[in-house]
Design an enzyme around this catalytic site. Structure first.
Site, PDB file in Angstrom:
ATOM      1  N   HIS A   8       0.636  -1.360  -0.041  1.00  0.00           N
ATOM      2  CA  HIS A   8       0.082   0.168   0.119  1.00  0.00           C
ATOM      3  C   HIS A   8       0.772   1.121   0.063  1.00  0.00           C
ATOM      4  CE1 HIS A   8       1.199   0.718   4.265  1.00  0.00           C
ATOM      5  NE2 HIS A   8       0.731  -0.471   4.501  1.00  0.00           N
ATOM      6  N   GLU A  82      -2.564  -6.913   7.334  1.00  0.00           N
ATOM      7  CA  GLU A  82      -1.227  -7.037   7.784  1.00  0.00           C
ATOM      8  C   GLU A  82      -1.272  -7.935   9.005  1.00  0.00           C
ATOM      9  OE1 GLU A  82       1.806  -6.878   7.736  1.00  0.00           O
ATOM     10  OE2 GLU A  82       2.412  -4.778   7.509  1.00  0.00           O
TER      11      GLU A  82
END
Length: 218
Positions: A8, A82
């Site tokens: 990201h 994550e």
């Protein structure tokens, strides 16, 4: 299948070097939004058949320009999230970062029963990422982009790619919007074709955060 694993764009927690892993998480910084926009041109030569993101805001914002440009709807999969920092959440000190990355890379090396302090074990972390990759492979798509997170991508690549183990992955940065290109499938395995050669717009006005930093940087 051609698999594009995209980290990201930059967030405020990256700049502060914080282990910020909870949903929904922060959105992108102005630099992060520029990185996401630049990703469209960086991947213009790829024929993207499908786009997947994690459930965290930063991956969805990163994927949005690419989804618009390719007319592909992003599909949210929590398995691309994550790796939870557990008791280390929101810490930014070297001790916490070293313990976090040390645990992640231990999983990649085969110590999958080890637990993140106050968090998950490696078997769970790897299996949730595997499940999304297997789902995508099962669709028959030729090229799939998955927008995920620094530690999650590095862990999975080090564990699953034949030619990029823990030694390589721990020494090499994965900057915001860095792209790891792999070829293969869940049955025959994976090979890394390139490591973040397509990372656009890194800029100089902030950090990419600890999850993508080389181990020797600290």
């Amino acid at each position: 299948m051609r698999l594009l694993l995209v980290r990201h764009g930059q967030t405020s927690s990256n700049v502060e070097r914080r282990l910020d892993t909870r949903e929904p998480g922060p959105g992108l910084t102005p630099l992060g939004r520029r990185q996401a926009a630049a990703l469209v041109q960086a991947l213009a030569h790829e024929s993207v058949d499908a786009i997947y993101t994690s459930a965290l805001l930063r991956t969805q914002e990163t994927a949005a320009p690419l989804a618009e440009a390719t007319a592909r709807e992003s599909q949210v999969r929590p398995g691309l999230g994550e790796i939870s920092a557990g008791d280390l959440e929101m810490r930014c000190d070297d001790e916490a970062i070293d313990l976090y990355l040390g645990t992640v890379f231990a999983w990649s090396a085969g110590d999958v029963e080890r637990h993140m302090p106050g968090g998950t074990d490696g078997r769970t972390a790897l299996s949730r990422f595997d499940a999304v990759v297997e789902e995508a492979a099962g669709t028959g798509a030729g090229t799939v982009a998955m927008v995920s997170h620094g530690a999650a991508i590095r862990m999975w690549v080090a564990a699953r790619a034949r030619n990029a183990g823990v030694g390589f992955v721990s020494r090499h940065e994965l900057a915001n919007t860095g792209v790891v290109v792999l070829s293969g499938d869940p049955d025959r395995g994976w090979q890394v074709l390139s490591w973040q050669e397509q990372a656009p717009g890194r800029g100089t006005d902030g950090s990419s955060g600890p999850a993508g930093a080389p181990a020797e940087r600290r």
